[in-house]
Design an enzyme around this catalytic site. Structure first.
Site, short mmCIF file in Angstrom:
data_model
loop_
_atom_site.label_atom_id
_atom_site.label_comp_id
_atom_site.label_asym_id
_atom_site.label_seq_id
_atom_site.Cartn_x
_atom_site.Cartn_y
_atom_site.Cartn_z
N ARG A 80 -88.12 -10.70 -37.51
CA ARG A 80 -89.45 -10.11 -37.41
C ARG A 80 -89.74 -9.57 -36.03
O ARG A 80 -89.31 -10.14 -35.03
CB ARG A 80 -90.51 -11.15 -37.80
CG ARG A 80 -90.44 -11.58 -39.25
CD ARG A 80 -91.34 -12.76 -39.56
NE ARG A 80 -91.31 -13.08 -40.98
CZ ARG A 80 -90.38 -13.85 -41.56
NH1 ARG A 80 -89.42 -14.39 -40.81
NH2 ARG A 80 -90.41 -14.07 -42.86
N HIS A 105 -86.61 -7.16 -40.69
CA HIS A 105 -85.26 -6.77 -41.09
C HIS A 105 -85.05 -5.25 -41.14
O HIS A 105 -84.42 -4.72 -42.07
CB HIS A 105 -84.91 -7.38 -42.44
CG HIS A 105 -84.68 -8.87 -42.41
ND1 HIS A 105 -84.36 -9.55 -41.25
CD2 HIS A 105 -84.73 -9.81 -43.40
CE1 HIS A 105 -84.21 -10.84 -41.53
NE2 HIS A 105 -84.44 -11.02 -42.82
N HIS A 179 -76.79 -11.25 -44.09
CA HIS A 179 -77.79 -12.12 -44.71
C HIS A 179 -77.24 -12.79 -45.98
O HIS A 179 -77.97 -12.95 -46.97
CB HIS A 179 -79.04 -11.30 -45.04
CG HIS A 179 -80.32 -12.08 -45.01
ND1 HIS A 179 -80.64 -13.01 -45.97
CD2 HIS A 179 -81.36 -12.05 -44.15
CE1 HIS A 179 -81.85 -13.50 -45.71
NE2 HIS A 179 -82.30 -12.94 -44.60
N TYR A 181 -76.33 -15.58 -48.55
CA TYR A 181 -76.81 -16.91 -48.92
C TYR A 181 -75.62 -17.70 -49.45
O TYR A 181 -75.02 -17.35 -50.46
CB TYR A 181 -77.85 -16.83 -50.04
CG TYR A 181 -79.19 -16.27 -49.66
CD1 TYR A 181 -80.34 -17.07 -49.70
CD2 TYR A 181 -79.35 -14.93 -49.31
CE1 TYR A 181 -81.59 -16.56 -49.39
CE2 TYR A 181 -80.59 -14.41 -48.99
CZ TYR A 181 -81.70 -15.23 -49.03
OH TYR A 181 -82.94 -14.71 -48.73
N ASP A 252 -86.53 -21.99 -41.29
CA ASP A 252 -86.42 -20.54 -41.15
C ASP A 252 -86.42 -20.24 -39.65
O ASP A 252 -87.17 -19.39 -39.17
CB ASP A 252 -87.58 -19.83 -41.86
CG ASP A 252 -87.33 -18.33 -42.03
OD1 ASP A 252 -86.24 -17.87 -41.64
OD2 ASP A 252 -88.23 -17.63 -42.54
N GLU A 313 -77.61 -16.83 -40.17
CA GLU A 313 -77.62 -15.45 -39.68
C GLU A 313 -77.35 -15.44 -38.17
O GLU A 313 -78.24 -15.69 -37.36
CB GLU A 313 -78.97 -14.80 -39.98
CG GLU A 313 -79.37 -14.85 -41.45
CD GLU A 313 -80.86 -14.66 -41.64
OE1 GLU A 313 -81.38 -13.60 -41.23
OE2 GLU A 313 -81.50 -15.58 -42.20
#
Length: 347
Positions: A80, A105, A179, A181, A252, A313
Site C-alpha cells: 500500500r 499493488h 504474490h 499463496y 499481514d 512476499e
C-alpha cells in the site's frame, strides 16, 4: 527437463498461454504470460506423492473475477501507498486509490493484469521463462517508462528462482514481488493454520488501522510475531494482540530480514513432510496469512475460505516513499533494479 505450452484463454482478443516447467523428478511449475501468474506448483510429499502446493484457478475468467492476486507478479510497487500520494524530486504524484483511500499493488491495472512477452529458456541443467513488459510513462500514475524483465528458472534440485530486473528513463518507484499463496498440505487438503514458519527476523513493521505502516519498527521478542525459533500460524490467528486483530485476525505484516540468502525463511507442514526454504536479497518479507480470501467461489473444487493459503512476499518495505528512514524504493534514471528470490521445496 522440459517445457510445454498450451492456450489458457483470451484477453481483449490476445491469447493467454500457460507454460509448464518440469524437471527430471516430475516437479512442475505452471505460469501464465498474463501477470506472470504461477497457477500450480506440483511438489512431492514425504512419500513421493506429487500434489499442488499453491492456490490458483484453471480458467482466465476465474482469475479476473475472484483472484486476490493469486500467484501474480506485483508492481510497479507492492503493498500500500498511503492515500495514493507521494512526492519525488519535488513533484507530487497521485495514484489510483484501489484499496479504500490507499493505493495497493500497483493500482487498477498493475503488472498482475497485463500480458507479458515471453521467451522460453532451455538449458541442460535448468528450464525457465523470461517475461518482458514495457510500462509506459504515466501508467497508473507512475513517472517514467520502465522496461521490466521477470525470469523464472527451475532446476533439478526442485529450486525455483525468480529474478526481477528493471530500468527507467526517469526517476520512479519500483518494488516488485510475487504474490503466490502457499499451502504445503497438497491439493488444499487443510488450511495453513498448523503450518510452522521460521524466520530470521527480530523486527516487524507496526500497522495502522488502514494497514499502512506507522513507521515504527517493533521488536518481536515475547510476542506472537517472533518466528525466530519457529511458530505455528494459528498463534497469530487466535491472538488478542491488537496488530493481529486489525489485520483481520492473522498476519499481514512486513518483517525485516536479519540475513539474506541463508535460509532466512522456512515453512513446514508436518503432516505432508513438505517444507519450503525462501532465500532473497530483499530487505523484508510480508507475511499474509490469507485472512481475507473470502468465500462464495471455489478454488479447483475446494470452497474458498480464509487461511487456505499464505503469502511470503519478499520485497522492499511497503509505503517506503513516505517513510524516509525506510530503505528507498526509488529507482534512479538509467540505474538497474535487480532483485531475486529462490524457493527450495523439500520433503
Amino acid at each position: 527437463m522440459r517445457i510445454t505450452k498450451e492456450p489458457f484463454g483470451q484477453l481483449q482478443g490476445t491469447n493467454v498461454n500457460a507454460y509448464t516447467l518440469m524437471n527430471n523428478q516430475g516437479f512442475q511449475v505452471t505460469a501464465l504470460d498474463y501477470g506472470c501468474i504461477i497457477t500450480k506448483i506440483i511438489a512431492p510429499d514425504k512419500d513421493g506423492n506429487l500434489e499442488n502446493v499453491v492456490l490458483g484457478f484453471d480458467s482466465l475468467g476465474e482469475y479476473q473475477e475472484h483472484s486476490p492476486y493469486f500467484g501474480a507478479v506485483i508492481g510497479r510497487v507492492a503493498g500500500r501507498i498511503n492515500k495514493g500520494e507521494f512526492e519525488l524530486n519535488g513533484k507530487s504524484y497521485t495514484l489510483p486509490q484501489n484499496d479504500g483511500k490507499n493505493h495497493l499493488h500497483g493500482g487498477n491495472v498493475g503488472f498482475d493484469k497485463v500480458i507479458w512477452n515471453t521467451q522460453i529458456i532451455e538449458r541442460e541443467d535448468e528450464v525457465g521463462l523470461k517475461f518482458n513488459y514495457r510500462s509506459p510513462d504515466g501508467e497508473e500514475g507512475y513517472p517514467g517508462t520502465v522496461d521490466m524483465k521477470v525470469t523464472y528458472l527451475l532446476n533439478n534440485e526442485n529450486e525455483l528462482t525468480i529474478s526481477y530486473d528493471g530500468v527507467s528513463d526517469q526517476d520512479t518507484l519500483l518494488n516488485v514481488t510475487n504474490h503466490t499463496y502457499f499451502n504445503l498440505s497438497g491439493d488444499l487438503k487443510t488450511t495453513i493454520t498448523d503450518h510452522v514458519l521460521t524466520m530470521k527476523s527480530h523486527q516487524y513493521l507496526a500497522l495502522g488501522d488502514d494497514l499502512i505502516p506507522t513507521g515504527e519498527m517493533v521488536d518481536v521478542e515475547n510476542t506472537v510475531f517472533d518466528f525466530q525459533n519457529g511458530r505455528e500460524i494459528v498463534d497469530g490467528i487466535e491472538s488478542r494482540h491488537r496488530q493481529n486483530r486489525l489485520a483481520s485476525n492473522g498476519y499481514d505484516h512486513p518483517f525485516l530480514l536479519d540475513e539474506n540468502y541463508n535460509k532466512e525463511i522456512q515453512l513446514k507442514d508436518r503432516t505432508s513432510g513438505r517444507s519450503l526454504i525462501i532465500e532473497t536479497n530483499e530487505p523484508c518479507v510480508v507475511l499474509y496469512t490469507g485472512n481475507m480470501i473470502g468465500s462464495n467461489y471455489k478454488i479447483r473444487g475446494v470452497n474458498a475460505s480464509n487461511y487456505l493459503g499464505l503469502c511470503l512476499e519478499t520485497q522492499g518495505l511497503p509505503d517506503a516513499i513516505n517513510h524516509p528512514h525506510f530503505p528507498t524504493v526509488i529507482l534512479k534514471q538509467g540505474e538497474t533494479y535487480s532483485r531475486s528470490t529462490k524457493y527450495t521445496f523439500l520433503a
